[in-house]
Enzyme design. Structure first.
Site, PDB file in Angstrom:
ATOM      1  CG  HIS A  63      -4.275  -3.594   3.618  1.00 44.18           C
ATOM      2  ND1 HIS A  63      -3.060  -3.204   4.105  1.00 44.18           N
ATOM      3  CD2 HIS A  63      -4.780  -2.527   2.960  1.00 44.18           C
ATOM      4  CE1 HIS A  63      -2.837  -1.951   3.755  1.00 44.18           C
ATOM      5  NE2 HIS A  63      -3.859  -1.513   3.052  1.00 44.18           N
ATOM      6  CB  CYS A  89      -0.971  -0.029   1.183  1.00 45.09           C
ATOM      7  SG  CYS A  89      -2.380   1.055   0.952  1.00 45.09           S
TER       8      CYS A  89
END
Lengths: 263, 435
Positions: free
Chosen positions: A211, A100
């Site tokens: 995630h 991310c």
């Protein structure tokens, strides 16, 4: 097959204090345990703010997670000073996983909604733009087809498989010519919600929006990182001994069923 | 005066809804009232003398609201003034939930015959409610932890929203802030309102750093904070050596009695007691009322199932899960049922379970059953924390039965569920739903 051996890995965890918001620690736990369970010695070096470059030189595998904006700014300032050292390691083929915010940071730049351009580390050929608060974030469960394309050890990329995770990002990332996508979107948004790609591969480095965290439910991918790190360090092909992945597979299946994706 | 019509309409909806078993009407009537008159909340409260208490924070809102209500209502027996209290239904903490509670508690001529209104407020709703209720009498802010990042966003985003909303409050409002949470304490810095702080008694409370710690950096200047002691997560006795921002000196830490276990409940209790004291409730009345306090549903609530005891500890984010585990370990728990769901009230992203320090408890419990929509994710988490004895079952009813069977007579089964899982498991155990 190896067990209880001479092998040892040093994992460098970049900025665990600042870049660890979304359960990213799970990735480190998985790498560590999957080494330990095979008798591979493992040490995790925490490379926090103002870490020493000698520590970076000791690492065989790198990991960096996502963060809140405020924390990310602090990290980005610190990392800019260490850019060349990190780039040398990445160019040299040290395996790494960047999630991310870390993934975005490795790119050329990040363009904020107000059109301010924040320069990135310029190691991955990609850039990220944020369309602003009025445009929805890309949030939800996600599945991709991962083709383990890489040049170092052809033996490990003989089949493709599905990776599952959870994405939650405002930024849209666009890949340049010098990187390959990590995989093809089966369900979810991926890099930008437009071009069907997710993540990026450059040399032995992997960037992704996943995630979940990514490694617990995708143990083959975790093993790939361990294997590349060992082969790179010891200079010969290595086969990891198998582990029982049954809970891992059931957890992955829960998401695949939800998304109506075949495994 | 058409709010009169909205109240009647709302009441009728509740009756119909209850009759057809569609729920207890904790949000519908307010939703309808607000969609017809967007100033409904403001209009009803305009000429009312009711004192308004808002409670915000990631964890502990429902328990704190119940503690305050218990104390204020108990005291009415010992005072000539009758203190009548109403509150929004637990979990109905958005604008529609607040409006619904006004519908249910107003007379048809829009009068509120109450002394106090207690509203627990969702993190994102605090700025919106302060737009409707300009200067509430009291605002309690309990804490700010990472929670449901897919819905709320990051901790700093919420902190910023709160800061902006609170800046405009005047001295009519008393802000009651957690001194041990640096982000929350910082809210008092620039406020024109009357600010008071609560915390916990620091004696013997130093613990190791927990992983799920969100605000270790100075909210004023961004430098790393120094902690003299940490109570849990990022709560503790902190100071910034760079800009000098420090833990407020005068902090209320002494309730005469703590009805619930766990450090986190010391905070909730001290916040409630500080508020009661500001409203002139005597120490004696506070203590007596706390001694008869019954926990809110799912918050350390005890159920009797045949000859076995079940106690439910709502565990919905890393901070609350860590606190639950620590508290039941102190109670020598043997039997454990862990339930992980990923529905909207739980947060759809379950990554947070990897921020819970399960590693500290890997050999603590005898029987562990894991279940919920994301049972295998939680099973996986336990596997990597090197738990040996646990069973993973997808079906909640089956898992509940297995866990109960393994619990010996006169032992307690401790259930740690996420929010929707808590409602479900309660329904299985009691045979009826509450929300």
């Amino acid at each position: 097959m190896i067990h209880n051996t001479k092998y040892k890995l040093t994992i460098g965890w970049l900025y665990p204090e600042l870049m660890s918001t979304y359960g990213d620690r799970g990735n480190i736990i998985v790498l560590q345990k999957r080494c330990e369970w095979r008798g591979i010695g493992v040490e995790v070096l925490k490379l926090d703010l103002h870490f020493n470059l000698n520590q970076l030189a000791q690492c065989d595998l790198l990991f960096m997670g996502g963060a809140q904006d405020k924390q990310q700014k602090i990290v980005s300032e610190d990392l800019m000073k260490k850019r060349n050292a990190l780039q040398n390691r990445i160019e040299d083929g040290i395996p790494g996983l960047y999630i991310c915010g870390a993934y975005q940071l490795l790119g050329r730049y990040y363009k904020e909604a107000e059109r301010t351009i924040i320069p990135g580390l310029n190691i991955f050929d990609l850039y990220t733009g944020n369309p602003g608060l009025n445009v929805s974030r890309l949030i939800g469960n996600v599945a991709i087809e991962f083709q383990g394309v890489n040049s170092y050890s052809p033996s490990r990329c003989n089949h493709s498989y599905t990776l599952v995770g959870f994405e939650n990002h405002g930024g849209r990332t666009y890949l340049g010519k010098n990187v390959k996508p990590l995989g093809k979107i089966l369900k979810g948004f991926g890099n930008n919600g437009e071009d069907g790609t997710e993540g990026a591969i450059y040399k032995n480095s992997f960037g992704t929006y996943f995630h979940g965290p990514i490694l617990p439910k995708n143990p083959e991918f975790a093993d790939l990182l361990i294997k590349v790190a060992l082969e790179k360090k010891y200079g010969s092909p290595i086969d990891l001994s198998p582990l029982d992945n049954s809970i891992e597979m059931q957890a992955r299946k829960t998401i695949a069923n939800r998304l109506n994706v075949e495994l | 005066m058409f709010n009169f019509f909205l109240i009647l309409l709302g009441r009728s909806i509740v009756l119909v809804s209850k009759f057809f078993n569609l729920g207890n009407g904790s949000t519908w009537p307010g939703h309808i009232a607000l969609s017809i008159n967007k100033n409904f909340i403001r209009d009803v409260l305009r000429n009312s003398k009711v004192k308004i208490i808002l409670i915000a924070g990631t964890n502990g809102k429902t328990t704190t609201a119940k503690l305050i209500r218990t104390i204020l209502e108990y005291d009415k027996k010992s005072l000539p003034a009758h203190w009548r209290v109403f509150q929004n239904a637990a979990g109905a903490n958005l604008l529609n939930g607040i409006a619904s509670s006004l519908v249910l508690h107003s007379t048809v001529v829009c009068k509120l015959n109450y002394d106090y209104a207690i509203f627990e407020i969702d993190e994102n709703t605090l700025p919106l409610i302060l737009h409707e209720i300009n200067n509430p009498d009291f605002i309690i802010i309990l804490n700010l932890f990472r929670d449901q990042l897919d819905r709320y966003g990051e901790v700093n985003t919420i902190a910023k929203k709160w800061e902006d909303a609170i800046r405009h409050l005047l001295s009519k409002t008393t802000l009651i802030l957690n001194a041990d949470d640096p982000q929350v304490a910082f809210l008092g810095e620039k406020s024109k309102s009357n600010v008071l702080y609560f915390g916990i008694n620091p004696a013997n409370k130093t613990e190791k750093n927990q992983h799920a710690s969100d605000s270790n950096y100075c909210p004023n200047c961004g430098e790393r904070l120094i902690y003299n002691s940490i109570y849990f997560s990022h709560l503790g006795d902190w100071i910034c050596k760079n800009c000098g921002f420090e833990h407020p000196k005068k902090t209320f830490t002494q309730s005469p009695f703590y009805p619930l276990s766990g450090t986190y409940n010391e905070y909730n209790t001290n916040a409630a007691v500080l508020l009661a004291k500001l409203n002139n409730v005597s120490n004696r009345a506070i203590e007596q009322s706390l001694r008869v306090f019954k926990p809110a549903f799912g918050r350390q609530e005890i159920l009797k199932i045949n000859d076995k005891k079940v106690q439910i500890f709502l565990s919905k984010n890393p901070a609350s899960f860590n606190e639950s585990l620590k508290t039941i370990a102190n109670l020598n728990a043997n039997n454990l049922l862990l339930v992980l769901n990923d529905r909207i009230p739980d947060g759809r992203d379950v990554s947070w379970i990897w921020d819970v320090d399960f590693e500290d408890f890997s050999s603590q419990f005898k029987n562990i059953t894991v279940t919920g929509d994301r049972a295998f994710d939680l099973g996986l988490r336990l596997k990597y924390a090197e738990f040996k004895n646990f069973q993973t079952k997808k079906n909640l009813a089956e898992a509940t039965n297995v866990a109960l069977e393994k619990t010996l007579k006169n032992e307690t089964l401790y259930i740690l569920p996420t929010y929707s899982a808590m409602l479900e498991v309660r329904k299985i155990l009691t045979g009826k739903s509450i929300l």
